[in-house]
Design a protein around this motif. Structure first.
Motif, PDB file in Angstrom:
ATOM      1  N   CYS A 150       0.920  -1.078  -0.019  1.00 56.39           N
ATOM      2  CA  CYS A 150       0.052  -0.173  -0.060  1.00 56.39           C
ATOM      3  C   CYS A 150       0.699   1.366   0.093  1.00 56.39           C
ATOM      4  N   VAL A 151       0.759   2.152  -1.026  1.00 58.00           N
ATOM      5  CA  VAL A 151       1.544   3.277  -1.014  1.00 58.00           C
ATOM      6  C   VAL A 151       0.819   4.476  -0.362  1.00 58.00           C
ATOM      7  N   ASP A 152      -0.598   4.239  -0.321  1.00 57.36           N
ATOM      8  CA  ASP A 152      -1.178   5.071   0.654  1.00 57.36           C
ATOM      9  C   ASP A 152      -2.679   4.457   0.830  1.00 57.36           C
ATOM     10  N   ASP A 153      -3.625   5.405   1.156  1.00 58.05           N
ATOM     11  CA  ASP A 153      -5.118   4.562   1.648  1.00 58.05           C
ATOM     12  C   ASP A 153      -5.804   4.139   0.464  1.00 58.05           C
ATOM     13  N   THR A 154      -5.393   4.674  -0.677  1.00 55.12           N
ATOM     14  CA  THR A 154      -6.421   4.273  -2.064  1.00 55.12           C
ATOM     15  C   THR A 154      -5.428   3.703  -3.216  1.00 55.12           C
ATOM     16  N   THR A 155      -4.314   3.552  -2.804  1.00 49.76           N
ATOM     17  CA  THR A 155      -3.384   3.016  -4.041  1.00 49.76           C
ATOM     18  C   THR A 155      -2.674   1.877  -3.493  1.00 49.76           C
ATOM     19  N   LEU A 156      -2.360   0.723  -4.506  1.00 49.84           N
ATOM     20  CA  LEU A 156      -1.703  -0.425  -4.402  1.00 49.84           C
ATOM     21  C   LEU A 156      -0.474  -0.213  -5.438  1.00 49.84           C
ATOM     22  N   ALA A 157       0.735  -0.767  -4.770  1.00 49.12           N
ATOM     23  CA  ALA A 157       1.830  -0.761  -5.936  1.00 49.12           C
ATOM     24  C   ALA A 157       2.051  -2.493  -5.939  1.00 49.12           C
ATOM     25  N   ILE A 158       2.212  -2.794  -7.124  1.00 44.30           N
ATOM     26  CA  ILE A 158       2.394  -4.231  -7.725  1.00 44.30           C
ATOM     27  C   ILE A 158       3.620  -4.353  -8.169  1.00 44.30           C
ATOM     28  N   GLY A 159       4.392  -5.320  -8.075  1.00 44.90           N
ATOM     29  CA  GLY A 159       5.517  -5.761  -8.837  1.00 44.90           C
ATOM     30  C   GLY A 159       4.986  -7.087  -9.615  1.00 44.90           C
ATOM     31  N   PRO A 196       7.263  -7.316 -17.735  1.00 45.45           N
ATOM     32  CA  PRO A 196       7.272  -6.805 -16.443  1.00 45.45           C
ATOM     33  C   PRO A 196       6.959  -5.517 -16.581  1.00 45.45           C
ATOM     34  N   ALA A 197       6.427  -5.004 -14.997  1.00 39.60           N
ATOM     35  CA  ALA A 197       5.953  -3.649 -14.854  1.00 39.60           C
ATOM     36  C   ALA A 197       5.900  -3.428 -13.453  1.00 39.60           C
ATOM     37  N   LEU A 198       6.009  -1.990 -12.945  1.00 43.02           N
ATOM     38  CA  LEU A 198       5.615  -1.651 -11.878  1.00 43.02           C
ATOM     39  C   LEU A 198       4.180  -0.927 -12.026  1.00 43.02           C
ATOM     40  N   VAL A 199       3.190  -1.495 -11.405  1.00 39.17           N
ATOM     41  CA  VAL A 199       1.843  -1.151 -11.648  1.00 39.17           C
ATOM     42  C   VAL A 199       1.131  -0.432 -10.342  1.00 39.17           C
ATOM     43  N   TYR A 200       0.590   0.423 -10.316  1.00 37.42           N
ATOM     44  CA  TYR A 200       0.009   1.436  -9.415  1.00 37.42           C
ATOM     45  C   TYR A 200      -1.608   1.233  -9.688  1.00 37.42           C
ATOM     46  N   LEU A 201      -2.375   0.636  -8.580  1.00 36.94           N
ATOM     47  CA  LEU A 201      -3.880   0.279  -8.897  1.00 36.94           C
ATOM     48  C   LEU A 201      -4.733   1.145  -8.000  1.00 36.94           C
ATOM     49  N   SER A 202      -5.868   1.605  -8.266  1.00 40.97           N
ATOM     50  CA  SER A 202      -6.747   2.131  -7.288  1.00 40.97           C
ATOM     51  C   SER A 202      -7.565   0.938  -6.635  1.00 40.97           C
ATOM     52  N   THR A 203      -7.470   1.105  -5.114  1.00 38.98           N
ATOM     53  CA  THR A 203      -8.238   0.256  -4.670  1.00 38.98           C
ATOM     54  C   THR A 203      -9.730   0.476  -4.676  1.00 38.98           C
ATOM     55  N   GLU A 204     -10.159   1.763  -4.862  1.00 39.20           N
ATOM     56  CA  GLU A 204     -11.560   1.835  -5.130  1.00 39.20           C
ATOM     57  C   GLU A 204     -11.953   1.484  -6.329  1.00 39.20           C
ATOM     58  N   SER A 205     -11.500   1.732  -7.385  1.00 41.99           N
ATOM     59  CA  SER A 205     -11.835   1.304  -8.568  1.00 41.99           C
ATOM     60  C   SER A 205     -11.327   0.007  -9.279  1.00 41.99           C
ATOM     61  N   GLY A 206     -10.276  -0.482  -8.770  1.00 37.24           N
ATOM     62  CA  GLY A 206      -9.460  -1.496  -9.519  1.00 37.24           C
ATOM     63  C   GLY A 206      -8.672  -1.477 -10.551  1.00 37.24           C
ATOM     64  N   VAL A 244      -5.981   0.763 -13.015  1.00 37.23           N
ATOM     65  CA  VAL A 244      -4.414   0.963 -13.273  1.00 37.23           C
ATOM     66  C   VAL A 244      -4.472   2.509 -13.358  1.00 37.23           C
ATOM     67  N   VAL A 245      -3.592   2.997 -12.538  1.00 39.73           N
ATOM     68  CA  VAL A 245      -3.685   4.497 -12.306  1.00 39.73           C
ATOM     69  C   VAL A 245      -2.207   4.826 -12.825  1.00 39.73           C
ATOM     70  N   GLU A 246      -1.228   3.954 -13.063  1.00 48.47           N
ATOM     71  CA  GLU A 246      -0.124   4.464 -13.485  1.00 48.47           C
ATOM     72  C   GLU A 246       0.688   2.918 -13.778  1.00 48.47           C
ATOM     73  N   ARG A 247       1.526   2.998 -14.643  1.00 45.66           N
ATOM     74  CA  ARG A 247       2.203   1.786 -15.191  1.00 45.66           C
ATOM     75  C   ARG A 247       3.624   2.131 -15.694  1.00 45.66           C
ATOM     76  N   VAL A 248       4.733   1.625 -15.157  1.00 44.61           N
ATOM     77  CA  VAL A 248       6.185   1.827 -15.920  1.00 44.61           C
ATOM     78  C   VAL A 248       6.985   0.652 -15.887  1.00 44.61           C
ATOM     79  N   GLY A 249       7.903   0.376 -16.729  1.00 41.20           N
ATOM     80  CA  GLY A 249       8.728  -0.542 -17.078  1.00 41.20           C
ATOM     81  C   GLY A 249      10.207  -0.138 -17.064  1.00 41.20           C
ATOM     82  N   LEU A 250      10.963  -1.404 -17.283  1.00 35.59           N
ATOM     83  CA  LEU A 250      12.543  -1.141 -17.444  1.00 35.59           C
ATOM     84  C   LEU A 250      12.734  -1.390 -18.994  1.00 35.59           C
TER      85      LEU A 250
END
Length: 372
Positions: free
Chosen positions: A174-183, A202-212, A214-220
């Motif tokens: 959990c990066v904050d109360d409404t956002t998950l970060a997923i490896g 592969p990607a680092l993905v940020y997900l909203s816990t309210e809607s499910g 993707v709010v941001e996605r970055v890769g290498l």
């Protein structure tokens, strides 16, 4: 039919747990009255020399207080914000999670995966402690799923699922109360056998816990760097540790850092230094302006300065496994670093190192129990 399959599998898991409890003298030793008087500070999964598995509640020095038998090898542990409950997750591709009481060592209901799903070894509680988010996947496709579970009467009840963010998720925080970060590792597997190394994403993905969503996605830049394990800095940046799926002689960066809205930036080391980590980072923890990342395959851990992103030291440690930060109590702020051979290393940010030996074969991750 599906419910029957789940019930039969759950009975098998329970039998395995009972066998582990009955056959391992080390588990019995952990529950002695003298050990129970120590203050619980750390939780990790572990293995025993005779082939049994458990979650271990330990004091701040890594000496065991309680052990909770597990039916198969565990991996990560989620701890509720109040420090009362823990959930141990099966090593991927896993088929159970075990809820237990950290204060007493009591096991509650075991949750078996459905026949068409895996658990991927990690989960995290919401800030109110009532919701558990887990990394899961479909067996046939490895399509990633975040399972959403509500805690009810010491049982975990699935109430929702988030999907559509990638293949092979691993750690979630959990990066904050409404956002998950997923490896998101990006690897489709049959069991533990990879099937798509040339096309993995592969990607680092940020997900909203309210809607499910993707709010941001970055890769290498290198698509064979499977993003696995995560941590967070004090200013909100996310660190991720990778497993490299390319050629054995390649010395590629295995730790990267991300500021929301920016690119994923690899930390710095020479190629021959990266090779010391043997293409795998297990655990990451930040203290002040430095980060420690462990590598059981490389039998070492590294220390980076986050002001320069530069590697400052590689220290040898056989089967270097979990790392966690203790910032309160009588001791100075420090990292606790564990080993699968039982050694525990305590290290301050200034580089003062002490160590001692325990009788626990620690697995990949450690978690700190919140102080009350």
């Amino acid at each position: 039919m599906q419910l029957m399959a789940i019930d039969n599998h759950k009975r098998k898991l329970l039998k395995s747990s009972a066998a582990a409890l009955a056959l391992s003298p080390w588990l019995t030793a952990c529950s002695s009255s003298s050990l129970q008087r120590e203050k619980a500070a750390l939780v990790s999964c572990s293995r025993t020399a005779n082939g049994h598995f458990s979650a271990v509640v330990a004091d701040s020095n890594g000496y065991p207080i309680y052990s909770i038998p597990l039916p198969e090898r565990g991996h990560g542990v989620a701890i509720s914000p109040n420090g009362e409950l823990g959930v141990a997750f099966a090593r991927r591709p896993g088929n159970y999670m075990q809820l237990f009481n950290i204060e007493t060592g009591k096991s509650y209901a075991i949750t078996a995966s459905s026949p068409d799903r895996y658990f991927y070894g990690h989960g995290v509680f919401s800030s109110d402690g009532m919701t558990l988010y887990t990394t899961e996947g479909e067996k046939k496709t490895s399509q990633g799923i975040i399972g959403v579970y509500q805690l009810r009467d010491h049982q975990l009840i699935k109430v929702n699922e988030f999907s559509g963010f990638g293949i092979g998720p691993h750690e979630v925080i959990c990066v904050d109360d409404t956002t998950l970060a997923i490896g998101v590792g990006g690897v489709h597997t049959d069991g533990r056998t990879p099937l798509n190394l040339e096309t993995m994403q592969p990607a680092l993905v940020y997900l909203s816990t309210e809607s499910g969503k993707v709010v941001e996605r970055v890769g290498l830049a290198d698509h064979k760097l499977s993003i696995r394990h995560l941590s967070q800095t004090h200013d909100g940046r996310v660190l991720c540790g990778q497993q490299y799926r390319g050629e054995p002689e390649d010395g590629v960066p295995l730790v990267a850092i991300h500021q929301r809205g920016g690119a994923l930036i690899p930390l710095k080391a020479e190629p021959e230094e990266w090779l010391r980590f043997n293409h795998y980072i297990a655990s990451i923890a930040v203290l002040g302006t430095h980060v420690v990342a462990t590598s059981p395959r490389g039998n070492c851990y590294g220390v980076w300065d986050l002001e320069t992103n530069q590697l400052t030291e590689i220290a040898s440690l056989v089967d270097a496994s979990g790392v966690v930060v203790e910032q309160s109590g009588l001791n100075s702020p420090q990292w606790h670093i564990s080993s699968g051979a039982g050694k525990v290393v305590n290290r301050t940010e200034s580089g003062i190192v002490t160590s001692h030996q325990t009788n626990v074969m620690w697995d990949n991750h450690w978690n700190r129990i919140p102080l009350k």
